[in-house]
Design a protein around this motif. Structure first.
Motif, PDB file in Angstrom:
ATOM      1  N   ALA A  68     -20.539   3.935  -2.939  1.00 46.90           N
ATOM      2  CA  ALA A  68     -20.577   1.852  -2.554  1.00 46.90           C
ATOM      3  C   ALA A  68     -20.721   1.677  -4.546  1.00 46.90           C
ATOM      4  O   ALA A  68     -21.331   2.298  -5.250  1.00 46.90           O
ATOM      5  CB  ALA A  68     -21.615   1.620  -1.761  1.00 46.90           C
ATOM      6  N   GLY A  69     -20.413   0.566  -5.209  1.00 51.33           N
ATOM      7  CA  GLY A  69     -20.091  -0.041  -5.712  1.00 51.33           C
ATOM      8  C   GLY A  69     -18.594   0.578  -6.763  1.00 51.33           C
ATOM      9  O   GLY A  69     -18.601   0.794  -7.264  1.00 51.33           O
ATOM     10  N   ARG A  70     -18.273   1.564  -6.469  1.00 53.57           N
ATOM     11  CA  ARG A  70     -17.546   2.549  -7.247  1.00 53.57           C
ATOM     12  C   ARG A  70     -16.506   2.075  -7.242  1.00 53.57           C
ATOM     13  O   ARG A  70     -15.414   1.487  -6.294  1.00 53.57           O
ATOM     14  CB  ARG A  70     -17.588   3.663  -6.587  1.00 53.57           C
ATOM     15  N   THR A  71     -15.376   1.962  -8.633  1.00 50.91           N
ATOM     16  CA  THR A  71     -13.953   0.835  -8.527  1.00 50.91           C
ATOM     17  C   THR A  71     -12.822   2.932  -9.162  1.00 50.91           C
ATOM     18  O   THR A  71     -13.653   3.190 -10.058  1.00 50.91           O
ATOM     19  CB  THR A  71     -14.238  -0.332  -9.397  1.00 50.91           C
ATOM     20  N   PHE A  72     -12.031   2.821  -8.081  1.00 53.48           N
ATOM     21  CA  PHE A  72     -11.058   3.266  -9.409  1.00 53.48           C
ATOM     22  C   PHE A  72     -10.187   3.268  -9.906  1.00 53.48           C
ATOM     23  O   PHE A  72      -9.744   1.874 -10.362  1.00 53.48           O
ATOM     24  CB  PHE A  72     -10.100   4.220  -7.882  1.00 53.48           C
ATOM     25  N   PRO A  73      -9.561   4.012 -10.681  1.00 51.91           N
ATOM     26  CA  PRO A  73      -8.761   4.031 -11.986  1.00 51.91           C
ATOM     27  C   PRO A  73      -6.946   2.928 -10.864  1.00 51.91           C
ATOM     28  O   PRO A  73      -6.730   3.030  -9.978  1.00 51.91           O
ATOM     29  CB  PRO A  73      -7.526   4.966 -12.420  1.00 51.91           C
ATOM     30  N   PRO A  74      -6.684   1.590 -12.051  1.00 57.18           N
ATOM     31  CA  PRO A  74      -5.758   1.457 -11.325  1.00 57.18           C
ATOM     32  C   PRO A  74      -5.377   1.773 -11.011  1.00 57.18           C
ATOM     33  O   PRO A  74      -3.872   3.288 -11.457  1.00 57.18           O
ATOM     34  CB  PRO A  74      -5.172   0.125 -12.512  1.00 57.18           C
ATOM     35  N   THR A  75      -3.706   1.542  -9.622  1.00 59.07           N
ATOM     36  CA  THR A  75      -2.469   2.062  -9.363  1.00 59.07           C
ATOM     37  C   THR A  75      -1.607   2.636 -10.378  1.00 59.07           C
ATOM     38  O   THR A  75      -1.715   1.761 -11.546  1.00 59.07           O
ATOM     39  CB  THR A  75      -2.007   2.250  -8.260  1.00 59.07           C
ATOM     40  N   GLU A  76      -0.576   3.547 -10.753  1.00 58.53           N
ATOM     41  CA  GLU A  76       0.237   3.499 -11.469  1.00 58.53           C
ATOM     42  C   GLU A  76       1.055   1.829 -11.299  1.00 58.53           C
ATOM     43  O   GLU A  76       1.657   2.238  -9.927  1.00 58.53           O
ATOM     44  CB  GLU A  76       1.170   4.415 -10.868  1.00 58.53           C
ATOM     45  N   PRO A  77       1.922   1.609 -12.525  1.00 59.97           N
ATOM     46  CA  PRO A  77       2.567   0.067 -11.889  1.00 59.97           C
ATOM     47  C   PRO A  77       3.490   0.510 -10.748  1.00 59.97           C
ATOM     48  O   PRO A  77       4.714   1.331 -11.046  1.00 59.97           O
ATOM     49  CB  PRO A  77       3.258  -0.065 -13.590  1.00 59.97           C
ATOM     50  N   TYR A  78       3.998  -0.270  -9.670  1.00 61.50           N
ATOM     51  CA  TYR A  78       5.119  -0.103  -8.558  1.00 61.50           C
ATOM     52  C   TYR A  78       5.485  -1.190  -8.793  1.00 61.50           C
ATOM     53  O   TYR A  78       5.488  -2.285  -8.612  1.00 61.50           O
ATOM     54  CB  TYR A  78       3.793  -0.556  -7.317  1.00 61.50           C
ATOM     55  N   THR A  79       7.065  -1.459  -9.098  1.00 64.15           N
ATOM     56  CA  THR A  79       8.182  -2.059  -9.005  1.00 64.15           C
ATOM     57  C   THR A  79       8.397  -2.218  -7.507  1.00 64.15           C
ATOM     58  O   THR A  79       8.871  -1.310  -7.498  1.00 64.15           O
ATOM     59  CB  THR A  79      10.111  -1.295 -10.114  1.00 64.15           C
ATOM     60  N   VAL A  80       8.294  -3.782  -7.779  1.00 60.55           N
ATOM     61  CA  VAL A  80       9.385  -4.231  -5.766  1.00 60.55           C
ATOM     62  C   VAL A  80      10.287  -4.816  -6.597  1.00 60.55           C
ATOM     63  O   VAL A  80      11.252  -5.472  -6.993  1.00 60.55           O
ATOM     64  CB  VAL A  80       8.563  -5.137  -6.205  1.00 60.55           C
ATOM     65  N   SER A  81      11.403  -3.576  -5.304  1.00 61.00           N
ATOM     66  CA  SER A  81      12.889  -3.936  -5.311  1.00 61.00           C
ATOM     67  C   SER A  81      13.542  -4.884  -4.189  1.00 61.00           C
ATOM     68  O   SER A  81      12.716  -4.935  -3.514  1.00 61.00           O
ATOM     69  CB  SER A  81      13.260  -2.367  -5.258  1.00 61.00           C
ATOM     70  N   ARG A  82      14.611  -5.337  -4.008  1.00 63.14           N
ATOM     71  CA  ARG A  82      15.204  -6.303  -3.502  1.00 63.14           C
ATOM     72  C   ARG A  82      15.051  -5.376  -2.514  1.00 63.14           C
ATOM     73  O   ARG A  82      15.074  -5.946  -1.267  1.00 63.14           O
ATOM     74  CB  ARG A  82      16.317  -7.244  -3.997  1.00 63.14           C
ATOM     75  N   GLU A  83      15.953  -4.279  -2.161  1.00 62.26           N
ATOM     76  CA  GLU A  83      16.167  -3.268  -1.556  1.00 62.26           C
ATOM     77  C   GLU A  83      14.452  -3.519  -0.581  1.00 62.26           C
ATOM     78  O   GLU A  83      14.538  -2.571   0.635  1.00 62.26           O
ATOM     79  CB  GLU A  83      16.259  -1.622  -1.315  1.00 62.26           C
ATOM     80  N   LYS A  84      12.989  -2.335  -0.887  1.00 64.49           N
ATOM     81  CA  LYS A  84      12.403  -2.081  -0.400  1.00 64.49           C
ATOM     82  C   LYS A  84      11.921  -3.821   0.138  1.00 64.49           C
ATOM     83  O   LYS A  84      11.464  -3.400   1.153  1.00 64.49           O
ATOM     84  CB  LYS A  84      10.591  -1.779  -1.961  1.00 64.49           C
ATOM     85  N   ILE A  85      11.508  -4.929  -0.138  1.00 59.61           N
ATOM     86  CA  ILE A  85      10.987  -6.132   0.733  1.00 59.61           C
ATOM     87  C   ILE A  85      12.245  -5.568   1.524  1.00 59.61           C
ATOM     88  O   ILE A  85      11.730  -6.018   2.568  1.00 59.61           O
ATOM     89  CB  ILE A  85      11.596  -6.984  -0.626  1.00 59.61           C
ATOM     90  N   LEU A  86      13.334  -6.083   1.289  1.00 60.40           N
ATOM     91  CA  LEU A  86      14.718  -6.277   2.513  1.00 60.40           C
ATOM     92  C   LEU A  86      14.078  -5.238   3.697  1.00 60.40           C
ATOM     93  O   LEU A  86      13.587  -5.416   5.106  1.00 60.40           O
ATOM     94  CB  LEU A  86      16.137  -5.865   2.324  1.00 60.40           C
ATOM     95  N   GLU A  87      13.457  -4.289   3.497  1.00 59.47           N
ATOM     96  CA  GLU A  87      13.144  -2.551   4.398  1.00 59.47           C
ATOM     97  C   GLU A  87      11.956  -3.104   4.887  1.00 59.47           C
ATOM     98  O   GLU A  87      11.822  -2.478   6.290  1.00 59.47           O
ATOM     99  CB  GLU A  87      12.988  -1.565   3.261  1.00 59.47           C
ATOM    100  N   PHE A  88      11.232  -3.747   4.358  1.00 57.63           N
ATOM    101  CA  PHE A  88      10.273  -4.509   4.685  1.00 57.63           C
ATOM    102  C   PHE A  88       9.481  -5.040   5.497  1.00 57.63           C
ATOM    103  O   PHE A  88       9.746  -4.810   6.916  1.00 57.63           O
ATOM    104  CB  PHE A  88       8.873  -3.844   3.744  1.00 57.63           C
ATOM    105  N   ALA A  89      10.650  -5.709   5.387  1.00 54.97           N
ATOM    106  CA  ALA A  89      11.463  -7.891   5.868  1.00 54.97           C
ATOM    107  C   ALA A  89      11.723  -7.674   7.546  1.00 54.97           C
ATOM    108  O   ALA A  89      10.929  -7.045   8.627  1.00 54.97           O
ATOM    109  CB  ALA A  89      11.423  -8.220   5.838  1.00 54.97           C
TER     110      ALA A  89
END
Lengths: 135, 134
Positions: A8-29
């Motif tokens: 409780a209270g612990r903060t983890f290091p930020p994740t590596e940057p994730y680049t949002v592609s049009r293809e990924k948006i379309l796949e998810f949608a």
């Protein structure tokens, strides 16, 4: 095995940057039956980035979570703006709360999702229910 | 769509099959085996393979987009995952129904109380959303 009580209270290091592609948006949608042109993403899309942060928590051997014992209890998103094509997003997860109920660990997490400029895009609040061996 | 206080939003019905869960697992990156393996699902006390809570929530988001008339208007969306959506290994799957009521309209936006059911059971607890005002 219960999870590490000091979580409780612990903060983890930020994740590596994730680049949002049009293809990924379309796949998810498409996977959710939604019609999107791929420029902006559906409301629950940030879970893709938040999951990366949650996996870092769940796969940390010191934390003591078994993935197949995890059930998603609650989820909430608040958005400053929709996720957009080309965004480079990071999630920084904090464990807000930890309690035990009936042999299960109830883990309250908050992932702050920010863009390449460090501006807030979305906050994903997730409650994870970790069932004990006997639950 | 009329998004005034008290408006009842037309129910949206979505069919969910095992294939949808596999597709969602791939798209979302959530490969928890309780969403594709009966063996693992039953070993942890579930009645069988269940839909990802996030998949059901995404269907709620889909209904919100439909009611809003355009994507990108959701400012807040939240729920509890109270009852599992059990998805049988057949071609029929199950139906998830999303309905909603406009509770009020404030400076923040349009506050909507949702109801998400499968069969005669509510599967999401206190699902609610805020849409940006049009």
């Amino acid at each position: 095995m219960a999870v590490d009580a000091s979580l409780a209270g612990r903060t983890f290091p930020p994740t590596e940057p994730y680049t949002v592609s049009r293809e990924k948006i379309l796949e998810f949608a498409r996977a959710t039956g939604s019609e999107y042109d791929g420029r902006s993403a559906p409301g629950t899309f940030p879970i893709v980035i938040a999951f990366t942060a949650m996996h870092a928590l769940m796969e940390d051997p010191d934390v003591g979570i078994a993935l197949h014992r995890v059930v998603h209890g609650e989820q909430r998103f608040t958005y400053t703006r929709p996720v957009a094509e080309g965004d480079r997003l990071r999630a920084e997860l904090t464990v807000d709360s930890l309690r035990q109920i009936g042999g299960a660990d109830i883990i309250g997490t908050r992932s702050e999702i920010t863009d390449a400029d460090g501006e807030h895009v979305c906050t994903a609040f997730a409650t994870l229910v970790h069932r004990g061996e006997d639950a | 769509m009329n998004l005034e206080t008290g408006s009842t939003l037309p129910a949206q019905t979505y069919r969910v099959t095992r294939a949808d869960l596999v597709r969602y697992a791939g798209a979302s990156g959530d490969f928890n085996p309780i969403h594709w393996s009966d063996r693992v699902a039953t070993s942890v006390g579930l009645p069988g393979v269940i839909a990802h809570g996030m998949f059901t929530m995404a269907l709620a988001g889909r209904a919100l987009d439909t009611w809003a008339g355009a994507p990108g208007r959701v400012r807040e969306l939240g729920c509890k995952f109270t009852k599992p959506v059990v998805v049988p290994d057949d071609d029929e799957g199950v139906e998830v129904v999303v309905s909603g009521t406009v509770k009020n309209v404030t400076e923040d936006g349009v506050h909507i109380a949702l109801e998400v059911t499968c069969g005669d059971q509510k599967v999401l607890g206190q699902p609610k959303a805020v849409l940006a005002r049009g």
